[in-house]
Enzyme design. Structure first.
Site, PDB file in Angstrom:
ATOM      1  N   ARG A   1      -2.345   8.804   9.527  1.00 25.85           N
ATOM      2  CA  ARG A   1      -2.122   9.573   8.293  1.00 25.85           C
ATOM      3  C   ARG A   1      -3.306   9.516   7.336  1.00 25.85           C
ATOM      4  O   ARG A   1      -3.208   9.002   6.226  1.00 25.85           O
ATOM      5  CB  ARG A   1      -0.835   9.130   7.590  1.00 25.85           C
ATOM      6  CG  ARG A   1       0.399   9.323   8.438  1.00 25.85           C
ATOM      7  CD  ARG A   1       1.677   9.064   7.670  1.00 25.85           C
ATOM      8  NE  ARG A   1       2.851   9.276   8.536  1.00 25.85           N
ATOM      9  CZ  ARG A   1       4.116   9.173   8.130  1.00 25.85           C
ATOM     10  NH1 ARG A   1       4.379   8.859   6.872  1.00 25.85           N
ATOM     11  NH2 ARG A   1       5.102   9.371   8.978  1.00 25.85           N
TER      12      ARG A   1
ATOM     13  N   ASP B   1       2.216   8.826  -1.173  1.00 26.83           N
ATOM     14  CA  ASP B   1       3.116   9.902  -0.749  1.00 26.83           C
ATOM     15  C   ASP B   1       3.084  11.003  -1.797  1.00 26.83           C
ATOM     16  O   ASP B   1       3.275  10.730  -2.996  1.00 26.83           O
ATOM     17  CB  ASP B   1       4.551   9.390  -0.602  1.00 26.83           C
ATOM     18  CG  ASP B   1       4.837   8.821   0.781  1.00 26.83           C
ATOM     19  OD1 ASP B   1       3.866   8.450   1.469  1.00 26.83           O
ATOM     20  OD2 ASP B   1       6.018   8.740   1.149  1.00 26.83           O
TER      21      ASP B   1
ATOM     22  N   ASP C   1      11.280   2.405   1.129  1.00 28.06           N
ATOM     23  CA  ASP C   1      10.591   3.564   0.559  1.00 28.06           C
ATOM     24  C   ASP C   1       9.594   3.173  -0.528  1.00 28.06           C
ATOM     25  O   ASP C   1       9.350   3.924  -1.474  1.00 28.06           O
ATOM     26  CB  ASP C   1      11.613   4.565   0.003  1.00 28.06           C
ATOM     27  CG  ASP C   1      11.003   5.939  -0.281  1.00 28.06           C
ATOM     28  OD1 ASP C   1      10.111   6.345   0.475  1.00 28.06           O
ATOM     29  OD2 ASP C   1      11.426   6.586  -1.261  1.00 28.06           O
TER      30      ASP C   1
ATOM     31  N   ASP D   1       6.027   1.136   2.962  1.00 29.45           N
ATOM     32  CA  ASP D   1       6.097   2.492   3.503  1.00 29.45           C
ATOM     33  C   ASP D   1       4.694   3.095   3.560  1.00 29.45           C
ATOM     34  O   ASP D   1       3.927   2.787   4.457  1.00 29.45           O
ATOM     35  CB  ASP D   1       7.052   3.336   2.648  1.00 29.45           C
ATOM     36  CG  ASP D   1       7.362   4.677   3.291  1.00 29.45           C
ATOM     37  OD1 ASP D   1       7.011   4.872   4.473  1.00 29.45           O
ATOM     38  OD2 ASP D   1       7.949   5.538   2.613  1.00 29.45           O
TER      39      ASP D   1
END
Length: 381
Positions: free
Chosen positions: A248, A197, A168, A193
């Site tokens: 993304r 985020d 993560d 990751d």
């Protein structure tokens, strides 16, 4: 770099070939108040010297960055009202280190007196009212990345993050419940990751002039379908370069996201993904395909408080699709429900999606060799 282009309903610039036409709506002026309008409002720019970029005054003084972000992060002031902290050590922790500065409770404007690499053994947590200002030096973080947890008014400018490793680990992780954040002119790559985020109720965020490369899952906005509180998330991403990152650009759940004047090229799966209840307004971006041609992807997921699955929605206004790229927008009898940015902020700087803009974004995004401006603020002791 030139004057901002004024968006007038009566004076629309001609769009290049292979664009999705502008819908017949009347939109607001789209330039920052400090830039005068272009006198030739009917034409498009013919060279890179005429491209109007945002933040032309941001480097005139050290603290000119404060509250200057376009879009949802526009209120972020960082360490405007704090003292200067001079990073003099590239060690992970200790006197004069970046970590020591970021953990302080009082507002700080953090600058660097050294260039080089800081190898982090754990996430670098940034507390509220901080500016991490890399202008004047070249500083790269490796090993881990920034963590913005339950904080507000943070600006991170002109930094590099590369090689974050571990479960993560993102280059910049913004969660939970952080707000008024501006990530500007950073180069982010090769983390375990994601690169950025934004989840768990974090909102009022702008990402601008960043360069993303050598990575798979670039930007995630909205955690998973169980976190329905992510319906509050609002993010602006503009003038960024997604340089061959696989997917993304971003992927979105629940949130409202405004994308403008970004350049995405050679994605490996898709460029932009709309999932459960998301609303994405894609405006005058450049999507240049490699082997994969479809730019937009839709995924159906079920929110925890709903009985049926749902996807998100994308509006593409004036986007340019190159090298066989196709939008992949939903077709048929579909009701598209997407916000308009003018419902949330009055002005933003947007250019036609031309080859000139593409060239500028390739060279003027990410970390830049710029002089650190003088600090004209005198803080009370």
């Amino acid at each position: 770099m030139g004057n901002a282009h004024r968006h007038h309903p009566k004076h629309r610039f001609p769009l290049p070939h292979n664009t999705v036409p502008t819908p017949p709506h009347k939109y607001p002026t789209s330039h920052p108040p400090h830039n005068p309008p272009n006198q030739n409002q009917g034409g498009s720019n013919s060279n890179t010297d005429m491209i109007s970029l945002p933040y032309t005054n941001a480097d005139t003084a050290l603290r000119s960055l404060a509250a200057q972000a376009e879009g949802y992060g526009r209120f972020a002031i960082g360490g405007l009202h704090g003292s200067l902290y001079h990073v003099t050590s590239l060690l992970d922790d200790g006197p004069g280190s970046l970590r020591e500065a970021c953990r302080q409770k009082e507002p700080l404007w953090i600058v660097f007196e050294v260039s080089g690499t800081i190898h982090l053994s754990s996430y670098l947590s940034v507390s509220s009212y901080k500016t991490v200002d890399g202008r004047g030096q070249r500083v790269k973080l490796t090993g881990k990345g920034f963590k913005l947890k339950q904080c507000e008014h943070v600006i991170i400018c002109n930094m590099e993050v590369e090689g974050g490793r571990g479960h993560d680990v993102d280059a910049i992780q913004i969660k939970p419940n952080s707000r008024h954040i501006w990530i500007d002119r950073c180069t982010l790559s090769d983390c375990e990751d994601g690169l950025i985020d934004i989840t768990r109720g974090s909102t009022e965020i702008t990402i601008s002039r960043c360069h993303f490369h050598n990575h798979d899952k670039t930007i995630l906005i909205g955690s998973d379908p169980s976190h329905v509180d992510d319906r509050c998330i609002k993010v602006t991403i503009h003038h960024c370069f997604f340089n061959g990152t696989r997917q993304r650009h971003p992927r979105v759940r629940f949130a409202k996201v405004h994308l403008y004047n970004n350049y995405s090229r050679n994605w490996g799966i898709y460029a932009v993904c709309a999932s459960v209840e998301s609303q994405i307004f894609s405006q005058h971006n450049i999507y240049e395909a490699g082997q994969k041609k479809i730019a937009f992807k839709y995924l159906h997921e079920k929110a925890a408080d709903k009985e049926a699955e749902a996807t998100g929605h994308i509006i593409s206004e004036g986007d340019l699709f190159l090298n066989g790229a196709q939008p992949g927008l939903m077709t048929g009898n579909v009701v598209v429900k997407v916000f308009h940015p003018s419902e949330h902020y009055r002005t933003w700087t947007v250019e036609p999606p031309t080859d000139d803009l593409k060239q500028v974004l390739q060279h003027c995004t990410g970390w830049q060799s710029v002089v650190r401006p003088a600090d004209q603020t005198v803080c009370a002791e």
